[in-house]
Design an enzyme around this catalytic site. Structure first.
Site, mmCIF file in Angstrom:
data_model
loop_
_atom_site.group_PDB
_atom_site.id
_atom_site.type_symbol
_atom_site.label_atom_id
_atom_site.label_comp_id
_atom_site.label_asym_id
_atom_site.label_seq_id
_atom_site.Cartn_x
_atom_site.Cartn_y
_atom_site.Cartn_z
ATOM 1 N N GLY A 238 0.760 -1.238 0.000
ATOM 2 C CA GLY A 238 0.000 0.000 0.000
ATOM 3 C C GLY A 238 0.788 1.283 0.000
ATOM 4 N N GLU A 285 4.415 -6.439 1.856
ATOM 5 C CA GLU A 285 3.969 -6.868 0.520
ATOM 6 C C GLU A 285 3.812 -5.690 -0.434
ATOM 7 O OE1 GLU A 285 0.168 -8.367 1.665
ATOM 8 O OE2 GLU A 285 0.972 -10.063 2.768
ATOM 9 N N PRO A 286 4.896 -5.013 -0.759
ATOM 10 C CA PRO A 286 4.762 -3.864 -1.657
ATOM 11 C C PRO A 286 4.567 -4.304 -3.099
ATOM 12 C CG PRO A 286 7.076 -4.249 -1.187
ATOM 13 C CD PRO A 286 6.302 -5.278 -0.404
ATOM 14 N N GLY A 287 3.683 -3.639 -3.808
ATOM 15 C CA GLY A 287 3.538 -3.854 -5.245
ATOM 16 C C GLY A 287 3.936 -2.584 -5.963
ATOM 17 N N ARG A 288 3.028 -1.607 -5.900
ATOM 18 C CA ARG A 288 3.221 -0.332 -6.591
ATOM 19 C C ARG A 288 4.565 0.331 -6.276
ATOM 20 N NH1 ARG A 288 -1.256 2.684 -8.118
ATOM 21 N NH2 ARG A 288 -2.462 1.508 -6.597
ATOM 22 N N TYR A 328 -10.049 4.235 -11.895
ATOM 23 C CA TYR A 328 -10.115 4.997 -10.650
ATOM 24 C C TYR A 328 -9.461 6.366 -10.738
ATOM 25 C CZ TYR A 328 -6.910 0.951 -9.842
ATOM 26 O OH TYR A 328 -6.034 -0.082 -9.971
ATOM 27 N N CYS A 355 -13.843 2.313 -28.182
ATOM 28 C CA CYS A 355 -15.201 2.848 -28.307
ATOM 29 C C CYS A 355 -15.882 2.945 -26.949
ATOM 30 C CB CYS A 355 -16.011 1.964 -29.240
ATOM 31 S SG CYS A 355 -15.173 1.730 -30.801
ATOM 32 N N GLU A 356 -15.380 3.828 -26.106
ATOM 33 C CA GLU A 356 -15.939 4.104 -24.777
ATOM 34 C C GLU A 356 -15.608 5.558 -24.468
ATOM 35 O OE1 GLU A 356 -17.445 2.013 -22.557
ATOM 36 O OE2 GLU A 356 -17.014 0.091 -23.505
ATOM 37 N N TYR A 384 0.184 -1.928 -12.119
ATOM 38 C CA TYR A 384 -1.228 -1.988 -12.510
ATOM 39 C C TYR A 384 -1.423 -1.409 -13.914
ATOM 40 C CZ TYR A 384 -1.347 -2.937 -7.562
ATOM 41 O OH TYR A 384 -1.094 -3.471 -6.339
HETATM 42 C C1 LIG Z 1 -2.655 -5.434 -3.808
HETATM 43 C C2 LIG Z 1 -2.098 -5.981 -2.555
HETATM 44 C C3 LIG Z 1 -0.803 -5.620 -2.161
HETATM 45 C C4 LIG Z 1 0.033 -4.612 -2.894
HETATM 46 O O1 LIG Z 1 -0.512 -3.337 -2.871
HETATM 47 P P1 LIG Z 1 0.347 -2.080 -3.359
HETATM 48 O O2 LIG Z 1 -0.524 -0.929 -3.111
HETATM 49 O O3 LIG Z 1 0.605 -2.291 -4.824
HETATM 50 O O4 LIG Z 1 1.604 -2.059 -2.557
HETATM 51 C C5 LIG Z 1 -0.306 -6.214 -1.023
HETATM 52 N N1 LIG Z 1 -1.017 -7.107 -0.310
HETATM 53 C C6 LIG Z 1 -2.258 -7.469 -0.669
HETATM 54 C C7 LIG Z 1 -3.004 -8.464 0.151
HETATM 55 C C8 LIG Z 1 -2.850 -6.915 -1.799
HETATM 56 O O5 LIG Z 1 -4.092 -7.257 -2.140
#
Ligand SMILES: *Cc1c(COP(=O)(O)O)cnc(C)c1O
Length: 426
Positions: A238, A285-288, A328, A355-356, A384
């Site tokens: 997050g 758990e970083p993604g972004r 979003y 076409c949206e 994403y």
């Molecule tokens: C999506 C998600 C993440 C990653 O979120 P980011 O905002 O990209 O860091 C981590 N843990 C869980 C359970 C998620 O669903």
């Protein structure tokens, strides 16, 4: 912080010219900087060095196998949400024993697959799921490691579609019910209670909610450790990133006032004192954060269309390639890869061919003079972006390039028309 800069008037990813990449590989084209991904990983790892921790990259943000390989080589674990993601990790040489399996709707096949490769943990979101995992593990003669996902009922300032930690969200098990659910789970013979997990949302722009949720859960973590010997506390992902940065200052849009107000060091400074002395390992758990600023989407301008009230810049990429603006109100800076000589700005809408009416990348955006044929970069599209791309309108999925220094590797080729229909029986 990222590796996209103008050099002699041409935007580069590390030492590769984006205009050249667009000419060589066509558009739309995703381009990622391996240096940026690694720098972000190492920065976070270093900031948490005082803590027994494991970084589990949430690969729903970017699941290209070459990106996963890069992180696996750094020692990263992975947070997966499907059997397909687990398969990608394994194909990338990642360690399934460093995978946490999240998601509210795991199927029996996915659970069996994850058990067969010994994932680190199932992050469980309901009591029925606990029972299902117990039953499948029993059938396979396995003991399933499980952690419950707590919904801490903490409010965060982010878009409502990506807030997950409020009681009304579908995610996790209510904070008040957690002790009881652990008690019930402890009676299920094919489960091992290995941890506890939470995740309050995405693109969080202040540190206070992270500190708040950790503070709220800490006594629970301690008591679960004492009662069941749990081994980890996953604090989720997050961490927000800057979508507006030095290349160009932005315009309106929901995200404008939701830029991170903290650095990764400030994040660590806010959570480390609370976590110090915690009796279990900390998972994050970083993604972004790891990949968002590390990627751009290149698109070529097809036409400029003047209407009585607006100027439309029509580009060859659309919401099927990058859906964040439509889904979003996600903001992406848009810059020409060939730096404009003039400071003069024009107000335009940048729109795609789908076409949206929702198929736009920017509305009322101030951009320098744009001509048909030139290449634009949508910045901070590494998270994403491709993972949410689709074949809507039967448009071909873009190619992906991974840059390291001056070297540009094609890490996913562009789809062909044959690919598009290859699974159909016509
Ligand atoms: C999506 C998600 C993440 C990653 O979120 P980011 O905002 O990209 O860091 C981590 N843990 C869980 C359970 C998620 O669903």
């Amino acid at each position: 912080m990222h590796s996209f800069r103008y050099r002699q008037g041409l935007l580069h990813c590390e030492r590769a010219s984006l205009e050249e990449l667009a000419s060589n590989y066509g558009t739309p084209l995703y381009v990622y900087s391996s240096q940026t991904i690694l720098e972000h990983y190492r920065k976070l790892d270093l900031a948490l060095a005082d803590l027994d921790h494991e970084i589990c990259f949430a690969l729903k943000a970017n699941s290209n196998i070459s990106v996963l390989q890069l992180l696996a080589k750094e020692g990263s674990g992975f947070d997966i949400v499907s059997g397909g993601e687990l398969y990608r990790v394994i194909r990338a040489g990642g360690d399934p024993r460093k995978c946490t399996f999240a998601g509210a709707g795991k199927t029996a096949d996915e659970i069996a697959y994850a058990l067969s490769v010994d994932v680190l943990s199932f992050n469980v979101e309901s009591e029925q799921e606990l029972i299902a995992i117990n039953e499948i593990a029993g059938r396979l003669g396995k003991i399933a490691p499980v952690a419950l996902r707590v919904n801490p009922d903490v409010a965060v300032e982010t878009h409502k579609y990506i807030s997950t930690g409020k009681a009304e969200n579908k995610f996790g098990i209510g904070f008040e019910r957690i002790p009881e659910v652990y008690r019930n789970a402890a009676r299920l013979r094919n489960l091992r209670l290995c941890g506890i997990q939470t995740h309050i949302g995405s693109q969080i722009t202040e540190v206070s909610p992270f500190a708040e949720v950790i503070t709220k859960l800490l006594p629970l973590v301690a008591s679960l450790q004492k009662d069941y010997g749990i081994e980890f506390f996953s604090i989720g992902g997050g961490i927000g990133i800057a979508y507006h940065d030095a290349l160009q200052s932005g315009d309106q849009g929901w995200w404008k006032n939701h830029e991170p107000t903290f650095t990764i060091q400030e994040y660590a400074d806010a959570i480390l004192p609370i976590l110090r002395g915690i009796p279990v390992r900390v998972l994050i758990e970083p993604g972004r954060y790891l990949v968002g600023n590390a990627g751009v989407l290149l698109t070529r301008v097809l036409y400029i269309k003047e209407s009585p009230t607006k100027t439309f810049v029509i580009v060859d990429s659309g919401m099927n390639d990058l859906i964040r603006p439509a889904l979003y109100q996600g903001y992406h800076e848009i810059v020409p890869v060939r730096e404009s000589a003039s400071e003069k700005k024009f107000t335009v809408d940048v729109v795609g061919p789908v076409c949206e009416s929702g198929d736009f990348f920017a509305q009322g955006r101030e951009l320098p003079a744009i001509r048909a044929g030139e290449v634009l970069a949508l910045m901070s599209a590494g998270a994403y972006g491709f993972t949410m791309a689709s074949n809507y309108n039967s448009r071909l999925l873009p190619a992906e390039i991974l840059v390291t220094g001056a070297d540009a590797q094609i890490v996913r080729r562009r789809q062909t028309y044959d690919d598009l229909i290859s699974l159909e029986m016509g």
